[in-house]
Motif scaffolding. Structure first.
Motif, PDB file in Angstrom:
ATOM      1  N   GLU A   9       0.820  -1.219   0.000  1.00  0.00           N
ATOM      2  CA  GLU A   9       0.000   0.000   0.000  1.00  0.00           C
ATOM      3  C   GLU A   9       0.850   1.265   0.000  1.00  0.00           C
ATOM      4  O   GLU A   9       0.387   2.327  -0.416  1.00  0.00           O
ATOM      5  N   GLU A  10       2.087   1.166   0.441  1.00  0.00           N
ATOM      6  CA  GLU A  10       3.038   2.280   0.346  1.00  0.00           C
ATOM      7  C   GLU A  10       3.693   2.314  -1.033  1.00  0.00           C
ATOM      8  O   GLU A  10       3.923   3.376  -1.595  1.00  0.00           O
ATOM      9  N   LEU A  11       3.988   1.151  -1.580  1.00  0.00           N
ATOM     10  CA  LEU A  11       4.698   1.036  -2.855  1.00  0.00           C
ATOM     11  C   LEU A  11       3.858   1.457  -4.050  1.00  0.00           C
ATOM     12  O   LEU A  11       4.282   2.273  -4.869  1.00  0.00           O
ATOM     13  N   ALA A  12       2.684   0.894  -4.185  1.00  0.00           N
ATOM     14  CA  ALA A  12       1.886   1.044  -5.401  1.00  0.00           C
ATOM     15  C   ALA A  12       1.600   2.502  -5.778  1.00  0.00           C
ATOM     16  O   ALA A  12       1.806   2.879  -6.938  1.00  0.00           O
ATOM     17  N   PRO A  13       1.145   3.340  -4.849  1.00  0.00           N
ATOM     18  CA  PRO A  13       0.876   4.732  -5.243  1.00  0.00           C
ATOM     19  C   PRO A  13       2.119   5.461  -5.757  1.00  0.00           C
ATOM     20  O   PRO A  13       2.030   6.270  -6.679  1.00  0.00           O
ATOM     21  N   GLU A  14       3.269   5.174  -5.174  1.00  0.00           N
ATOM     22  CA  GLU A  14       4.491   5.839  -5.622  1.00  0.00           C
ATOM     23  C   GLU A  14       4.907   5.357  -7.007  1.00  0.00           C
ATOM     24  O   GLU A  14       5.375   6.142  -7.832  1.00  0.00           O
ATOM     25  N   LEU A  15       4.738   4.069  -7.284  1.00  0.00           N
ATOM     26  CA  LEU A  15       5.055   3.562  -8.625  1.00  0.00           C
ATOM     27  C   LEU A  15       4.194   4.256  -9.674  1.00  0.00           C
ATOM     28  O   LEU A  15       4.694   4.693 -10.719  1.00  0.00           O
ATOM     29  N   ILE A  16       2.897   4.362  -9.398  1.00  0.00           N
ATOM     30  CA  ILE A  16       1.973   5.006 -10.334  1.00  0.00           C
ATOM     31  C   ILE A  16       2.288   6.496 -10.444  1.00  0.00           C
ATOM     32  O   ILE A  16       2.353   7.059 -11.545  1.00  0.00           O
ATOM     33  N   ALA A  17       2.478   7.169  -9.316  1.00  0.00           N
ATOM     34  CA  ALA A  17       2.734   8.610  -9.324  1.00  0.00           C
ATOM     35  C   ALA A  17       4.006   8.944 -10.099  1.00  0.00           C
ATOM     36  O   ALA A  17       4.014   9.880 -10.913  1.00  0.00           O
ATOM     37  N   ALA A  18       5.069   8.197  -9.879  1.00  0.00           N
ATOM     38  CA  ALA A  18       6.323   8.466 -10.590  1.00  0.00           C
ATOM     39  C   ALA A  18       6.144   8.318 -12.092  1.00  0.00           C
ATOM     40  O   ALA A  18       6.639   9.138 -12.877  1.00  0.00           O
ATOM     41  N   ASP A  46       9.357  -0.911 -14.648  1.00  0.00           N
ATOM     42  CA  ASP A  46       9.189   0.014 -15.762  1.00  0.00           C
ATOM     43  C   ASP A  46       7.696   0.243 -16.010  1.00  0.00           C
ATOM     44  O   ASP A  46       6.905  -0.690 -15.895  1.00  0.00           O
ATOM     45  N   PRO A  47       7.320   1.469 -16.366  1.00  0.00           N
ATOM     46  CA  PRO A  47       5.916   1.762 -16.633  1.00  0.00           C
ATOM     47  C   PRO A  47       5.574   1.645 -18.121  1.00  0.00           C
ATOM     48  O   PRO A  47       6.434   1.795 -18.991  1.00  0.00           O
ATOM     49  N   PHE A  48       4.298   1.429 -18.362  1.00  0.00           N
ATOM     50  CA  PHE A  48       3.729   1.383 -19.707  1.00  0.00           C
ATOM     51  C   PHE A  48       2.411   2.138 -19.650  1.00  0.00           C
ATOM     52  O   PHE A  48       1.804   2.264 -18.587  1.00  0.00           O
ATOM     53  N   PHE A  49       1.958   2.617 -20.811  1.00  0.00           N
ATOM     54  CA  PHE A  49       0.803   3.503 -20.833  1.00  0.00           C
ATOM     55  C   PHE A  49      -0.115   3.195 -22.009  1.00  0.00           C
ATOM     56  O   PHE A  49       0.360   2.834 -23.086  1.00  0.00           O
ATOM     57  N   ARG A  50      -1.417   3.387 -21.784  1.00  0.00           N
ATOM     58  CA  ARG A  50      -2.358   3.377 -22.898  1.00  0.00           C
ATOM     59  C   ARG A  50      -2.798   4.814 -23.128  1.00  0.00           C
ATOM     60  O   ARG A  50      -3.266   5.493 -22.209  1.00  0.00           O
ATOM     61  N   ILE A  51      -2.613   5.246 -24.376  1.00  0.00           N
ATOM     62  CA  ILE A  51      -2.970   6.593 -24.795  1.00  0.00           C
ATOM     63  C   ILE A  51      -3.733   6.454 -26.102  1.00  0.00           C
ATOM     64  O   ILE A  51      -3.232   5.838 -27.051  1.00  0.00           O
ATOM     65  N   ASP A  52      -4.939   6.996 -26.152  1.00  0.00           N
ATOM     66  CA  ASP A  52      -5.776   6.900 -27.359  1.00  0.00           C
ATOM     67  C   ASP A  52      -5.913   5.460 -27.839  1.00  0.00           C
ATOM     68  O   ASP A  52      -5.895   5.186 -29.043  1.00  0.00           O
ATOM     69  N   TYR A  71      17.576  12.271 -20.500  1.00  0.00           N
ATOM     70  CA  TYR A  71      18.131  11.275 -19.584  1.00  0.00           C
ATOM     71  C   TYR A  71      17.767  11.634 -18.143  1.00  0.00           C
ATOM     72  O   TYR A  71      17.389  10.770 -17.356  1.00  0.00           O
ATOM     73  N   GLU A  72      17.864  12.916 -17.813  1.00  0.00           N
ATOM     74  CA  GLU A  72      17.594  13.356 -16.442  1.00  0.00           C
ATOM     75  C   GLU A  72      16.145  13.087 -16.044  1.00  0.00           C
ATOM     76  O   GLU A  72      15.881  12.637 -14.927  1.00  0.00           O
ATOM     77  N   ALA A  73      15.211  13.366 -16.938  1.00  0.00           N
ATOM     78  CA  ALA A  73      13.791  13.135 -16.634  1.00  0.00           C
ATOM     79  C   ALA A  73      13.510  11.644 -16.459  1.00  0.00           C
ATOM     80  O   ALA A  73      12.783  11.245 -15.538  1.00  0.00           O
ATOM     81  N   GLN A  74      14.075  10.829 -17.338  1.00  0.00           N
ATOM     82  CA  GLN A  74      13.890   9.378 -17.213  1.00  0.00           C
ATOM     83  C   GLN A  74      14.535   8.873 -15.931  1.00  0.00           C
ATOM     84  O   GLN A  74      13.962   8.048 -15.213  1.00  0.00           O
ATOM     85  N   ARG A  75      15.726   9.365 -15.627  1.00  0.00           N
ATOM     86  CA  ARG A  75      16.444   8.935 -14.427  1.00  0.00           C
ATOM     87  C   ARG A  75      15.658   9.301 -13.173  1.00  0.00           C
ATOM     88  O   ARG A  75      15.600   8.508 -12.221  1.00  0.00           O
ATOM     89  N   GLU A  76      15.046  10.495 -13.155  1.00  0.00           N
ATOM     90  CA  GLU A  76      14.259  10.903 -11.990  1.00  0.00           C
ATOM     91  C   GLU A  76      13.099   9.931 -11.749  1.00  0.00           C
ATOM     92  O   GLU A  76      12.865   9.501 -10.620  1.00  0.00           O
ATOM     93  N   MET A  77      12.388   9.572 -12.822  1.00  0.00           N
ATOM     94  CA  MET A  77      11.281   8.625 -12.679  1.00  0.00           C
ATOM     95  C   MET A  77      11.806   7.262 -12.210  1.00  0.00           C
ATOM     96  O   MET A  77      11.261   6.665 -11.282  1.00  0.00           O
ATOM     97  N   GLN A  78      12.865   6.800 -12.835  1.00  0.00           N
ATOM     98  CA  GLN A  78      13.406   5.489 -12.492  1.00  0.00           C
ATOM     99  C   GLN A  78      13.944   5.464 -11.071  1.00  0.00           C
ATOM    100  O   GLN A  78      13.781   4.466 -10.360  1.00  0.00           O
TER     101      GLN A  78
END
Length: 154
Positions: A9-18, A46-52, A71-78
């Motif tokens: 319950e602590e992990l999941a929201p942060e994975l989605i938010a990031a 790693d995240p994946f997304f559905r768009i349209d 690279y910096e933006a990807q690194r921040e999420m990762q």
């Protein structure tokens, strides 16, 4: 000691938010998935997304939406996701965690679903024939794109 449920319950929201923050919480994002495996001290997240109606990895989704793909933006999420996974693993202490977790979040109605797989990631495969954990993730992603199946079982 923290139970699996409490830790998750602590992990999941942060994975989605990031993941969603990486795409600036763009309203065109319909679904966010986070793929997570942990086996033999190797972690892939790693995240994946559905768009349209189409499914994308994080880089292609960011390009499509005009978000920062540096690279910096990807690194921040990762880093956010890796830190969350590490805190999750540390908090469990001796409790067994699943070897594969798939988290799905539908943005329109904030529907959350998680699926867990326990067991070897490559059962029945001789060690010399193992593929990398990254290849397993890519197989899961290919199946998701082709069939819509986001099950944690492969």
């Amino acid at each position: 000691m923290t139970t699996f449920t409490e830790a998750f319950e602590e992990l999941a929201p942060e994975l989605i938010a990031a993941a969603w923050d990486f795409l600036d919480r763009d309203p065109r994002v319909e679904v966010v998935w986070v793929y997570l495996t942990q086996e033999d001290r190797v972690t892939v997240v790693d995240p994946f997304f559905r768009i349209d109606g189409d499914v994308y990895d994080h880089f292609d989704a960011a390009q499509l939406l005009g978000c920062d793909t540096s690279y910096e933006a990807q690194r921040e999420m990762q880093d956010r996701q890796s830190d969350a996974v590490q805190a999750f693993a540390d908090s469990l202490e001796s409790e067994e965690a699943p070897t594969r977790i798939i988290v799905r979040f539908r943005t329109a109605d904030q529907d959350f679903h998680a699926e867990f797989f326990h067991g070897e990631l490559q059962p029945g495969v001789a060690e010399e024939d193992y593929v990398t954990d990254l290849e397993l993730m890519n197989r899961w992603f290919a199946r998701l794109r082709e069939t819509g199946n986001d099950s944690a079982a492969l």
